[in-house]
Motif scaffolding. Sequence first.
Motif, PDB file in Angstrom:
ATOM      1  N   CYS A  98       0.991  -1.309  -0.016  1.00  0.00           N
ATOM      2  CA  CYS A  98      -0.094   0.041   0.013  1.00  0.00           C
ATOM      3  C   CYS A  98       0.950   1.019  -0.028  1.00  0.00           C
ATOM      4  N   LEU A  99       0.481   2.320  -0.508  1.00  0.00           N
ATOM      5  CA  LEU A  99       1.000   3.468  -0.576  1.00  0.00           C
ATOM      6  C   LEU A  99       0.642   4.590   0.180  1.00  0.00           C
ATOM      7  N   ASN A 101       1.632   7.618  -0.123  1.00  0.00           N
ATOM      8  CA  ASN A 101       1.799   8.965  -0.862  1.00  0.00           C
ATOM      9  C   ASN A 101       2.271  10.369   0.074  1.00  0.00           C
ATOM     10  N   LYS A 106      -3.066   8.920   5.137  1.00  0.00           N
ATOM     11  CA  LYS A 106      -3.222   7.804   4.193  1.00  0.00           C
ATOM     12  C   LYS A 106      -2.528   6.584   4.835  1.00  0.00           C
ATOM     13  N   SER A 109      -4.728   5.146   7.466  1.00  0.00           N
ATOM     14  CA  SER A 109      -5.666   4.537   6.885  1.00  0.00           C
ATOM     15  C   SER A 109      -5.195   2.878   6.281  1.00  0.00           C
TER      16      SER A 109
END
Lengths: 341, 341
Positions: A98-99, A101, A106, A109
């Motif tokens: 998962c990234l 960013n 994020k 999450s």
Amino acid sequence: MKPRITLKKIAKEFGVSISTVSKALKDSHEISEETRGKIKAFADYYNYKPNSLALQLRNQKTSVIGVIIPEIVHHFFSTVINGIEQYANEKGYNVMVCLSNESYEKEVSNFSVLTNGSVDGLIVSIARETQENEGYKHFDAIISDDFPLVLFDRIIDELKCDKVIIDDIGGAFKATNHLIEIGAKRIALITTQDFITVGSLRKQGYLKALKTRGITIDENLIYKIDDTKDLYKQIEKVIQVKNPPDAILAVNEIYAAIALKIAKEKGLSIPKDIAIIGFTSGLISEFTDPALTSVEQHGDLMGKQAAELLINRIENTAPSEYQKVVISSNLKIRKSTLSEN
Amino acid sequence: MKPRITLKKIAKEFGVSISTVSKALKDSHEISEETRGKIKAFADYYNYKPNSLALQLRNQKTSVIGVIIPEIVHHFFSTVINGIEQYANEKGYNVMVCLSNESYEKEVSNFSVLTNGSVDGLIVSIARETQENEGYKHFDAIISDDFPLVLFDRIIDELKCDKVIIDDIGGAFKATNHLIEIGAKRIALITTQDFITVGSLRKQGYLKALKTRGITIDENLIYKIDDTKDLYKQIEKVIQVKNPPDAILAVNEIYAAIALKIAKEKGLSIPKDIAIIGFTSGLISEFTDPALTSVEQHGDLMGKQAAELLINRIENTAPSEYQKVVISSNLKIRKSTLSEN
């Protein structure tokens, strides 16, 4: 947002066993009314939800490793993922990436998606925003749950988990030393803003080499790049000055490649007028002209090491103390510092 | 391995409803003994397991999108993932990425990890080995389960799902045409082996441009590279011949950058002696000297489009017919084809 509460945390809060908490929450008469009352009130306050599906999942072995990286367009992270994949596959694990960013929100999450039964453990390189804001509650939560965690590259020393880092200080020291040896006197450093740990470690290595060789440190030669703004304009300022540097150490490959391009446009000869070294040997360094001397980071090795630490933790074969593995970096000398004579 | 059996498939096999199958498997007396008997025998033979946890999971909305890509070190795939991320985040979805490492077995394994309740739908670019072996059972299985699926870049026309592709034929046509316009007469094509669909589509565009402009096709100018072997040695053969080509179209950036490097080493001037164009404008094209003219692929746009198709499918807002979206590519002209005069 209140922190997520677990049976374990409630037990710790009241100095009782997890089984006592579990029984109290089920209103078992084995537990005194007083204890039940305060445990239930505490659990209510923190919105504790005994989600049996989630619990089943959480306890179920998935044979999947979760990886969270700040961004995907950095070749370095791709090589780390390749290394993780290779080791994990050998051991029968799948890998999910998962990234973040570079965003704190994020990252949080991603944590909740991945730690909710999808994976057996996490390998994480911390987002820029998280480092900037120093908000590590999501890490604290999984660490206190004994959820297997390994940090790599961008780490936080205080967090209690296994870590893998590159010898950033040593790499920058070697690179700076090499520039001094080929005759450089005024070595510019193109680095990141201070809160990026790898940038500040590389700066330490650069300063250490200058000191060791008795070269006076000139703060005007240290340029801190803001990645969210135009890179060309910022790097142009390093070269387009009255008294330009005779060498550049850049903390990543893109900065180095841009510096090389600008230097050539200004009619400078490389390495004669200005020698250039970049950190990380990615796709670009080999294809610039002259090719860029690089501090090689061995991302694949870092990935393998991180996967090994994590899988040992998942399979309970790790020592109880957390480990910090330092991967040494070496200099790949190419023509951007190799004098032809 | 027997194919995974579902209630739906059993229902189809016997021409009954899913609820009949479900009741039969629970030995409900609503169902005739004969029907129960044959359904149970069939389910047994295929090892049908009514796993309630898995079923609950499968039916639970995760708000996560799974992405499977062949490899991560290609900048193109990174840009696609960025595009997927961007659109998915706007719509409240997280993204999980798995790598097939070009392996059929790995791709199948990723399918089983991701479709087992972790994600609401899949975006896939097919592994080289899968394309080579034409083994698409894992796709058939999720398609017959109505599991939302979007294919991108490396697709299979026959599969019933939404697809996003680059206009590979058009891109190669434009690039070849550009080379003819700047005076090239003998244009070499450096492409992949035939089973890689994008390579063979780009070859079609190249051939089409030659035909349109009345240039005789010379099969000796078409070089098929084996990615598992030394790239330099293979690409050297394109340039180190008695009568070298006056232009090269390469189906990816790395082939183009290597060709450029070798041509310079052989003392050729670019674009005067040999003009070069690569497909995809990644990190390298901008930093070679001269910078490489590229067919720009808009990976971010492709990612956004794929995510949009998938989320519409997940949220049942898509039209019933499957869509095939073609992203057009354009030529980014840089100095490797730009004559200075």
